[in-house]
Structure formats: C-alpha cells, structure tokens
Design a protein around this motif. Structure first.
Motif, short mmCIF file in Angstrom:
data_model
loop_
_atom_site.label_atom_id
_atom_site.label_comp_id
_atom_site.label_asym_id
_atom_site.label_seq_id
_atom_site.Cartn_x
_atom_site.Cartn_y
_atom_site.Cartn_z
N SER A 188 0.84 -1.21 0.00
CA SER A 188 0.00 0.00 0.00
C SER A 188 0.87 1.25 0.00
CB SER A 188 -0.93 0.00 1.22
OG SER A 188 -0.21 0.14 2.42
N GLU A 189 2.01 1.18 0.67
CA GLU A 189 2.94 2.32 0.68
C GLU A 189 3.51 2.56 -0.71
OE1 GLU A 189 4.59 5.60 2.11
OE2 GLU A 189 3.32 4.28 3.31
N LYS B 262 -5.28 4.54 4.05
CA LYS B 262 -4.32 5.64 4.21
C LYS B 262 -4.86 6.92 3.59
CE LYS B 262 0.03 3.06 4.46
NZ LYS B 262 1.33 2.79 3.83
N ALA B 263 -5.47 6.79 2.42
CA ALA B 263 -5.99 7.97 1.73
C ALA B 263 -7.08 8.67 2.52
CB ALA B 263 -6.51 7.57 0.34
N ASN B 264 -7.79 7.91 3.36
CA ASN B 264 -8.89 8.48 4.12
C ASN B 264 -8.57 8.66 5.60
OD1 ASN B 264 -11.38 8.63 2.19
ND2 ASN B 264 -10.44 6.63 1.76
N GLY B 265 -7.29 8.54 5.95
CA GLY B 265 -6.86 8.86 7.30
C GLY B 265 -7.20 7.84 8.37
N VAL C 169 0.95 4.55 -2.55
CA VAL C 169 0.95 5.95 -2.11
C VAL C 169 2.15 6.70 -2.67
CG1 VAL C 169 1.14 7.46 -0.10
CG2 VAL C 169 -0.35 5.45 0.00
N GLN C 170 3.33 6.09 -2.54
CA GLN C 170 4.55 6.75 -3.00
C GLN C 170 4.56 6.90 -4.52
OE1 GLN C 170 6.99 8.05 -1.11
NE2 GLN C 170 5.95 7.48 0.78
N TYR D 208 -4.33 1.05 0.92
CA TYR D 208 -4.20 2.31 0.18
C TYR D 208 -5.37 3.23 0.46
CZ TYR D 208 -4.25 5.57 -3.72
OH TYR D 208 -4.32 6.72 -4.48
N PHE D 209 -6.59 2.69 0.37
CA PHE D 209 -7.77 3.52 0.61
C PHE D 209 -7.88 3.93 2.08
CE2 PHE D 209 -9.13 1.63 -3.45
CZ PHE D 209 -9.51 2.80 -4.12
N ARG E 44 2.14 7.56 -6.47
CA ARG E 44 1.36 8.74 -6.85
C ARG E 44 2.15 10.02 -6.62
NH1 ARG E 44 -4.52 9.56 -4.74
NH2 ARG E 44 -4.16 11.36 -6.08
N GLN E 45 3.10 9.95 -5.71
CA GLN E 45 3.81 11.16 -5.31
C GLN E 45 5.22 11.25 -5.88
OE1 GLN E 45 3.70 11.02 -1.06
NE2 GLN E 45 1.49 11.28 -0.92
#
Length: 503
Positions: free
Chosen positions: A213-214, A427-430, A217-218, A424-425, A220-221
C-alpha cells in the motif's frame, strides 16, 4: 550452565551474521523517506520462514533497531523524517547539516541511538522477569482484559480519529476470525475456500497493508517527491569524539533514554511521543534554550536517544503479557506465531534460555549498530539519492515473493494485493493502522480467553468485574478511549469561550 547456554546461543556465526544483515537492511529501509519501521519489520518477516526461532527473531529485531536509527539520516540530510519517531531530529539535525556539520549531526544521532538502545536493553533484562513473575497470577479474565486494553490504547492514540480507530480495530478482529474455530471447529468467513481453513496468513496481510500500500501511495507522489525534496547535503566527516560527547552531553543522554524507557513500556505509544517529551525536557532544562531549532547537539541527542530507548522496552508487555507495545512489535508477535512461540509469563519458565538469549542479543545488536554506523555511514548516506522509480518495483518484487514463499501458493499473493488496495484507501482516508494490526494479531488470543472465562463463570460476564486486576484493566481501557474525546470537547469549549471573550 544456563549462562553458558545463553552465550552459546547468541554468539554463533550464523546468528551474528544474521544480526548484521538485519541491521544493514533496517538502516537502508529507514533511510528512505516513507518506508517506516513497521515496513522494515514486515518485509523481513517472510525471510524468517525456515530459520530457527531465535535466529528469525534476531533478524526482525535487528531490522527494527536499524530502521529506528536509519530514520535519522534523511532527517538530517534531507530535512525529511524517515520515521514519525525522527520528527524532532529534523529541528536541529538539519540546521547542523546545512551549516556544514552533517558528520557531527550523524554521529550524535548514532551515539544517541546506541546509548538509548543499550539502556533500554538493560531495562528490559531487569524489568521483564519481575513483571513476568507477577503476571503468573493472571488467568483468562485478566488476559482478556489486557487484550482489550492493548486495542483501546491503540484506538485512543489515534488522536481525533477515535471513530476511525474503532472501525480499524473491528476490522482487525473480523480478519482474525477467518478460518476454522479452534474450539468447536466451526467454519467462519471462508466463503467455500479451503485456502482460508487456517485463517488469513499474517505475513500476506502485513506486507499488503504496510509495504505494498505504501508503494501505491509513493507512486502517486513520485513526481512531487522528486520536485519537492530538498537536495541531500553532502556528507562531511565528523570532528566530534566520543569523549567530548559523553563529557558534555551525558545528562541529556541519560535523561532522554530514561524517558524513552518508561514511556516505551506503555502499549501503542511508539517512539514519537517519548522523542517529543525528551526534546521538550532538554530544551526546558537547558542553559541556552534559544539554541534549540538552530543546530543544537542536545536536540539531536534527546530525540534519538529517547526514540531508540523504546526499542527494547516495547518488548516488555509483549514478552510478559503477550500484548504488543506498538504496530512494529505486533508484527513481531506474528513472527512468534509462525514459530509456535506463545509469549506470556510462562515463556520465562518454559523457554528461559530462549527468552534471555533474545534479550541478551539486544546488547550485541546495539554494539553492531555502532560499528555499522561508524564504518558505513558515508555509503549509507548515499542511499538517500536512490530514485523512487527504481526503489518501488524492488519493493513490489520483495513483497510478492515474500508472501508467496510462506506456503508456496498464489492465493497468498492475491491476499497481498487485496489488502494492499484496502490499505491504500485506508491511508488515503486517514484511517490509523495500529488498531487494525494489533486487533488482528490479538484477536484469537482475546476470543480464546473470553470463551474460557465464560466457561469458568458459567456464562456470567461478572467475572471480568469481580476480579480486581481484570476490572482495573477494563477501567483503564475505557479511560484510554474516553480521555481523548473528553479532552477534545474541553479544548473546543475553551477555544469557543476565548473567541467570545475577544468579541
């Protein structure tokens, strides 16, 4: 004779080699921003399969300790904390590096990490057997209450996201119930798949939630990271000597390590809280508090010695009570389960040589950490230059191979991918991860002790409240959930009152 057996277990060529491999891997992972301590421990978990239990634990503990220290390197060179526990290191480590003292800052972080780790290891060796002897009086109701406390502590520390923490804990409990019930053989949430007969494998879940999942996230960035990160500071050799550091900063080292040791025993706190407290205390007691934030050596030492001092004492509740101290230690609990090792007070009487070999190995690990940090720091610092586009595919490969090799089945690779998407989702939603991982790992333990307790009480839940220790833990659990909520409400009321007074 037992002492000779313990030393004989620790000082084998295989174990010493594995310690150094784990440390080096952990440092490399800690150096890379975004890849935290939990990731380091999770990615090492598959490699313990087939190893002797003590060797596998040395590998994971080494990666744990190495990643905590490694996170200080990008904090100093990139002005970007490698782990949440290294946030305070940025405040003084980065100014030192920008001022031409990168080598000094890196050496201070190494000394702080090693001293904190050694003091923490000594505290573990002293306190764990004492607590284990007390815990021998625990029964099923007490262990059930302890499990509730561990999860509630993780939920409470989710900050303002208590509801999200609760959702993640419930999700973790549901995942832990998948498979055949160990007591009456009932099939639960298997959906007709024989692959789920023994439950969802912890390795696949953890690698998916934390590692893959990291990567999502990474990935995308990557463009933003490549543009936004400060250029790494060139490494300059340190001019500080150990004699100078200990002579001028021993108070900071001892005080900050003590703070980390005490707070590290509290489940689910992690290294960031003691690091912040130690930094604040160092600044308040300093004769020159204005130097903090501008490149103060005591600021680096306070942060790093405090967060490293939690590395061993987080194992106190794990080894004595079976409660993981934080999310990374929860992964260690998963490794215990893979090796058929049941942590708890009986571990000290049943496998005394094993558990003391584990604790004694922590001293050796910290000595090797100092040696690696001293001789390889320049090479390790260059890892901050590795492009994300090269790193991410390597992580995907390691995670996939790691999940597959546990049982040699592609089903685990599918579980890996599924939980990577979920992670992933989340993390995206806190949504916070610690409540999930701790609830998943403790789920079976909690359920077993709940059902045993109800059998003893003939179905009466009063057993949890009529036994003092169990009742105390349940009260503390409720407090750990309610306190953040109450404090948030009071803070908002105070802010509202302040606004009314101004108007």
């Amino acid at each position: 004779m037992e002492l000779a057996s313990i030393f004989g277990t620790i000082f084998t060529l295989q174990n010493l080699f594995i310690m150094n491999v784990g440390l080096f891997a952990g440092i490399l992972i800690g150096v890379l921003p975004g890849l935290n301590v939990v990731f380091a421990v999770a990615i090492m978990l598959p490699f313990t399969f087939g190893m002797e239990s003590i060797t596998g634990m040395y590998l994971m503990l080494a990666s744990y300790i190495g990643a905590i220290y490694g996170g200080a390197i990008p904090s100093i060179l990139l002005n970007t904390p490698g782990n949440p526990a290294n946030v305070m290191t940025v405040f003084d480590g980065s100014p030192m590096a920008r001022g031409g003292r990168a080598g000094d800052a890196l050496k201070l972080s190494l000394v702080g990490s090693v001293v904190g780790g050694l003091i923490s290891s000594a505290a573990l060796l002293a306190f764990a057997p004492m607590l284990a002897s007390v815990a021998l009086a625990f029964g099923s109701p007490e262990f059930f209450a302890l499990s509730i406390f561990g999860m509630c502590a993780a939920i409470g520390l989710a900050g303002g996201n208590i509801l999200k923490g609760l959702v993640m804990a419930i999700f973790g409990l549901l995942v832990s119930t998948v498979g055949m019930d160990a007591i009456d053989g009932t099939q639960r949430f298997m959906f007709g798949s024989p692959h789920l007969l023994s439950g969802v494998r912890t390795v696949a879940v953890m690698l998916g939630m934390f590692a893959l999942s990291e990567v999502f996230v990474q990935s995308r960035q990557i463009v933003n990271i490549s543009k936004g990160n400060a250029a790494p500071v060139e490494y300059q050799k340190s001019t500080l000597t150990l004699r100078h550091i200990f002579k001028n900063h021993w108070r900071t080292l001892l005080r900050s390590s003590g703070i980390g040791v005490v707070i590290g025993t509290i489940p689910s706190v992690g290294g960031s809280v003691p690091s912040m407290i130690a930094y604040d205390r160092a600044k308040r007691t300093s004769k020159n508090p204005d130097e903090y934030g501008k490149g103060c050596p005591d600021g680096v030492l306070a942060s790093e010695s405090a967060n490293s001092a939690t590395s061993s004492t987080t194992l106190v509740p794990l080894l004595t009570l079976g409660i993981p101290g934080d999310a990374a230690v929860a992964v260690l609990l998963g490794a215990f389960a893979m090796q058929n090792i049941i942590p708890g007070p009986e571990l000290f009487t049943r496998d005394g040589i094993w558990v003391f070999s584990l604790m004694g190995g922590l001293f050796v690990l910290n000595i090797f950490l100092f040696l690696q940090g001293t001789f390889f720091i320049k090479a390790i610092a260059n890892v901050t230059r590795v492009p994300q586009v090269i790193l991410m595919p390597c992580i995907v490969m390691l995670a996939t191979v790691g999940s597959f090799t546990i049982a040699n089945t592609t089903f685990d690779a599918m579980i890996l991918l599924g939980f990577a998407v979920v992670g992933y989702f989340m993390k995206a939603n806190g949504f916070p991860f610690p409540p999930f991982i701790i609830a998943m790992v403790l789920g079976a333990f909690l359920e077993t002790n709940l059902r045993r307790s109800l059998i003893l009480s003939e179905g009466s839940y009063a057993i949890f409240f009529t036994r003092p220790i169990s009742a105390a833990f349940l009260i503390i659990s409720a407090f750990s959930i309610l306190y953040p909520i109450i404090s948030t409400i009071l803070r908002k009321r105070k802010e509202a009152a302040a606004k009314e007074a101004k108007s």
